[in-house]
Design a protein around this motif. Structure first.
Motif, PDB file in Angstrom:
ATOM      1  N   ALA A  95       0.831  -1.202   0.000  1.00 28.36           N
ATOM      2  CA  ALA A  95       0.000   0.000   0.000  1.00 28.36           C
ATOM      3  C   ALA A  95       0.864   1.250   0.000  1.00 28.36           C
ATOM      4  O   ALA A  95       0.586   2.224  -0.715  1.00 28.36           O
ATOM      5  N   VAL A  96       1.944   1.249   0.800  1.00 26.85           N
ATOM      6  CA  VAL A  96       2.848   2.402   0.838  1.00 26.85           C
ATOM      7  C   VAL A  96       3.534   2.586  -0.514  1.00 26.85           C
ATOM      8  O   VAL A  96       3.668   3.713  -1.011  1.00 26.85           O
ATOM      9  N   ALA A  97       3.992   1.480  -1.112  1.00 26.34           N
ATOM     10  CA  ALA A  97       4.660   1.572  -2.413  1.00 26.34           C
ATOM     11  C   ALA A  97       3.727   2.152  -3.469  1.00 26.34           C
ATOM     12  O   ALA A  97       4.114   3.028  -4.260  1.00 26.34           O
ATOM     13  N   LEU A  98       2.480   1.689  -3.496  1.00 27.11           N
ATOM     14  CA  LEU A  98       1.524   2.187  -4.482  1.00 27.11           C
ATOM     15  C   LEU A  98       1.120   3.629  -4.202  1.00 27.11           C
ATOM     16  O   LEU A  98       0.951   4.433  -5.120  1.00 27.11           O
ATOM     17  N   ILE A  99       0.979   3.966  -2.931  1.00 26.40           N
ATOM     18  CA  ILE A  99       0.576   5.332  -2.599  1.00 26.40           C
ATOM     19  C   ILE A  99       1.693   6.312  -2.908  1.00 26.40           C
ATOM     20  O   ILE A  99       1.458   7.483  -3.212  1.00 26.40           O
ATOM     21  N   ILE A 127      -1.021  23.058   2.796  1.00 20.59           N
ATOM     22  CA  ILE A 127      -2.269  23.487   3.432  1.00 20.59           C
ATOM     23  C   ILE A 127      -3.219  22.302   3.601  1.00 20.59           C
ATOM     24  O   ILE A 127      -3.845  22.131   4.654  1.00 20.59           O
ATOM     25  N   ILE A 128      -3.327  21.467   2.565  1.00 22.53           N
ATOM     26  CA  ILE A 128      -4.198  20.289   2.648  1.00 22.53           C
ATOM     27  C   ILE A 128      -3.738  19.358   3.770  1.00 22.53           C
ATOM     28  O   ILE A 128      -4.563  18.840   4.538  1.00 22.53           O
ATOM     29  N   LEU A 129      -2.427  19.148   3.874  1.00 22.29           N
ATOM     30  CA  LEU A 129      -1.910  18.293   4.940  1.00 22.29           C
ATOM     31  C   LEU A 129      -2.229  18.869   6.311  1.00 22.29           C
ATOM     32  O   LEU A 129      -2.615  18.128   7.232  1.00 22.29           O
ATOM     33  N   ALA A 130      -2.080  20.177   6.458  1.00 25.50           N
ATOM     34  CA  ALA A 130      -2.409  20.814   7.735  1.00 25.50           C
ATOM     35  C   ALA A 130      -3.887  20.619   8.071  1.00 25.50           C
ATOM     36  O   ALA A 130      -4.242  20.348   9.229  1.00 25.50           O
ATOM     37  N   ILE A 131      -4.749  20.749   7.079  1.00 23.07           N
ATOM     38  CA  ILE A 131      -6.181  20.551   7.299  1.00 23.07           C
ATOM     39  C   ILE A 131      -6.471  19.116   7.726  1.00 23.07           C
ATOM     40  O   ILE A 131      -7.275  18.863   8.635  1.00 23.07           O
ATOM     41  N   VAL A 132      -5.811  18.146   7.072  1.00 24.11           N
ATOM     42  CA  VAL A 132      -5.993  16.739   7.443  1.00 24.11           C
ATOM     43  C   VAL A 132      -5.634  16.525   8.905  1.00 24.11           C
ATOM     44  O   VAL A 132      -6.366  15.875   9.663  1.00 24.11           O
ATOM     45  N   PHE A 133      -4.499  17.082   9.340  1.00 28.94           N
ATOM     46  CA  PHE A 133      -4.069  16.915  10.723  1.00 28.94           C
ATOM     47  C   PHE A 133      -5.041  17.574  11.703  1.00 28.94           C
ATOM     48  O   PHE A 133      -5.334  17.026  12.767  1.00 28.94           O
ATOM     49  N   THR A 151     -11.235   2.389  12.302  1.00 28.34           N
ATOM     50  CA  THR A 151     -11.301   2.650  10.865  1.00 28.34           C
ATOM     51  C   THR A 151     -11.194   4.143  10.559  1.00 28.34           C
ATOM     52  O   THR A 151     -10.646   4.531   9.527  1.00 28.34           O
ATOM     53  N   GLY A 152     -11.714   4.984  11.467  1.00 30.70           N
ATOM     54  CA  GLY A 152     -11.602   6.423  11.272  1.00 30.70           C
ATOM     55  C   GLY A 152     -10.168   6.884  11.291  1.00 30.70           C
ATOM     56  O   GLY A 152      -9.719   7.630  10.413  1.00 30.70           O
ATOM     57  N   ARG A 153      -9.413   6.452  12.283  1.00 33.97           N
ATOM     58  CA  ARG A 153      -8.011   6.848  12.384  1.00 33.97           C
ATOM     59  C   ARG A 153      -7.191   6.314  11.218  1.00 33.97           C
ATOM     60  O   ARG A 153      -6.288   6.981  10.714  1.00 33.97           O
ATOM     61  N   GLU A 154      -7.510   5.108  10.793  1.00 30.45           N
ATOM     62  CA  GLU A 154      -6.780   4.550   9.660  1.00 30.45           C
ATOM     63  C   GLU A 154      -7.066   5.350   8.388  1.00 30.45           C
ATOM     64  O   GLU A 154      -6.173   5.553   7.559  1.00 30.45           O
ATOM     65  N   SER A 155      -8.282   5.819   8.240  1.00 31.37           N
ATOM     66  CA  SER A 155      -8.631   6.639   7.069  1.00 31.37           C
ATOM     67  C   SER A 155      -7.819   7.933   7.060  1.00 31.37           C
ATOM     68  O   SER A 155      -7.257   8.322   6.019  1.00 31.37           O
ATOM     69  N   TYR A 156      -7.755   8.605   8.213  1.00 33.15           N
ATOM     70  CA  TYR A 156      -6.965   9.830   8.302  1.00 33.15           C
ATOM     71  C   TYR A 156      -5.490   9.550   8.060  1.00 33.15           C
ATOM     72  O   TYR A 156      -4.786  10.336   7.411  1.00 33.15           O
ATOM     73  N   TYR A 157      -5.002   8.438   8.584  1.00 32.42           N
ATOM     74  CA  TYR A 157      -3.591   8.074   8.429  1.00 32.42           C
ATOM     75  C   TYR A 157      -3.216   7.937   6.953  1.00 32.42           C
ATOM     76  O   TYR A 157      -2.243   8.541   6.488  1.00 32.42           O
ATOM     77  N   TRP A 158      -3.996   7.165   6.200  1.00 36.59           N
ATOM     78  CA  TRP A 158      -3.657   6.944   4.800  1.00 36.59           C
ATOM     79  C   TRP A 158      -3.850   8.200   3.965  1.00 36.59           C
ATOM     80  O   TRP A 158      -3.100   8.436   3.001  1.00 36.59           O
ATOM     81  N   LEU A 159      -4.827   9.027   4.307  1.00 41.15           N
ATOM     82  CA  LEU A 159      -4.979  10.298   3.613  1.00 41.15           C
ATOM     83  C   LEU A 159      -3.763  11.184   3.850  1.00 41.15           C
ATOM     84  O   LEU A 159      -3.242  11.811   2.914  1.00 41.15           O
ATOM     85  N   ALA A 160      -3.293  11.231   5.104  1.00 33.50           N
ATOM     86  CA  ALA A 160      -2.100  12.013   5.417  1.00 33.50           C
ATOM     87  C   ALA A 160      -0.883  11.482   4.671  1.00 33.50           C
ATOM     88  O   ALA A 160      -0.076  12.251   4.136  1.00 33.50           O
ATOM     89  N   VAL A 161      -0.736  10.162   4.608  1.00 34.96           N
ATOM     90  CA  VAL A 161       0.396   9.560   3.898  1.00 34.96           C
ATOM     91  C   VAL A 161       0.368   9.956   2.422  1.00 34.96           C
ATOM     92  O   VAL A 161       1.399  10.324   1.844  1.00 34.96           O
ATOM     93  N   LEU A 162      -0.804   9.890   1.794  1.00 30.78           N
ATOM     94  CA  LEU A 162      -0.922  10.265   0.389  1.00 30.78           C
ATOM     95  C   LEU A 162      -0.500  11.716   0.172  1.00 30.78           C
ATOM     96  O   LEU A 162       0.264  12.020  -0.764  1.00 30.78           O
ATOM     97  N   VAL A 163      -0.973  12.607   1.022  1.00 31.46           N
ATOM     98  CA  VAL A 163      -0.653  14.024   0.850  1.00 31.46           C
ATOM     99  C   VAL A 163       0.831  14.287   1.098  1.00 31.46           C
ATOM    100  O   VAL A 163       1.442  15.125   0.425  1.00 31.46           O
TER     101      VAL A 163
END
Length: 279
Positions: A95-99, A127-133, A151-163
């Motif tokens: 997942a990390v490699a693909l992201i 700015i987007i990353l700051a908003i995610v945090f 599942t909520g925290r995992e969603s935020y985690y992967w969104l932050a990783v992508l950004v």
């Protein structure tokens, strides 16, 4: 890089930890932040750079076609990741490699297809990353990577990783273009920046959560510089290995480390009895 993180207690009147309503309680879904973590992270980042170049140049799909393909693959792997009940190296690291590839393509599409200046895309992703945090903390009351257990925290985690990958791509390209350092000097610069973050954490008390995420962003241009140095032609300042050889080499090393960690479980989060964590 090892950190000590103080966390706010999360408990109910009965003394057990409260899980936000409507969210599935899980074991921690991400690995311990050990030397293995940073090594594989940089390798995945390098693969993200070289694989994006390889697919764009050799497969003839163009940025748009490659972006659609890699986004679909990432979605499939993330579905598998969310369905696991705990950290699994064989699911997490793909997942990390693909992201890393998708994050790279997000920045490249803005620059190459839409003509967005790197200054603008860098600022926008920051700015987007700051908003995610901010949203992550307001909803979950913690940014700890030791508590990616709903599942909520995992969603935020992967969104932050992508950004972070998109931000690291844009910022790294911006610095490289403006300073015209060449590949290995750029790698040295970003390596020194990561070392400075670690020094600030261990000697000046820089917050562990922010130390982690700043280093996480900086590993993106570090890995990209290493990948470019290995893959680009000698006449352009690289070693001339090509994107195919470089991608295959790093994927082989990543695969070997993932198998090793799957067997030894050296990066599985250990149970802790108090609110202090190492990362």
């Amino acid at each position: 890089m090892t950190y000590e993180i103080s966390e706010p207690p999360e408990s109910s009147a009965t003394g057990t930890r409260a899980v936000p309503s409507g969210r599935r309680p899980l074991r921690n879904k991400v690995p311990e932040v050990t030397a293995y973590f940073w090594i594989i992270k940089v390798l995945c980042t390098t693969v993200g750079e070289t694989a994006a170049d390889l697919l764009n140049e050799k497969a003839g799909l163009g940025l748009t076609g490659v972006s659609v393909l890699m986004s679909a693959l990432l979605a499939a792997v993330l579905v598998a990741q969310f369905r696991t009940g705990a950290y699994r190296p064989g699911v997490y690291w793909p997942a990390v490699a693909l992201i890393s590839v998708v994050g790279t393509l997000l920045s490249d599409n803005l620059t190459d297809n839409l003509g967005v200046p790197l200054e603008t895309s860098t600022a926008a992703f920051a700015i987007i990353l700051a908003i995610v945090f901010v949203v992550w903390y307001r909803r979950e009351r913690t940014l700890s990577i030791h508590r990616i257990d709903t599942t909520g925290r995992e969603s935020y985690y992967w969104l932050a990783v992508l950004v972070t990958f998109a931000l690291g791509t844009a910022a790294g390209d911006l610095v490289s273009e403006r300073m015209d350092l060449g590949y290995w000097l750029a790698a040295l610069l970003f390596g020194l920046a990561i070392a400075a973050v670690a020094l600030a954490h261990f000697t000046l008390g820089l917050d562990a959560v922010w130390s982690f995420w700043i280093a996480y962003v900086l590993t993106r241009p570090l890995g990209a510089s290493i990948g470019d140095y290995l893959s680009q032609p000698i006449g352009d300042g690289g070693l001339g290995l090509g994107t195919v050889v470089t991608s295959a080499l790093f994927l082989a090393v990543i695969s070997g480390l993932v198998v090793y960690l799957s067997v030894t479980r050296k990066d599985v989060t250990r149970a802790r009895s108090d609110a202090r964590h190492t990362a």
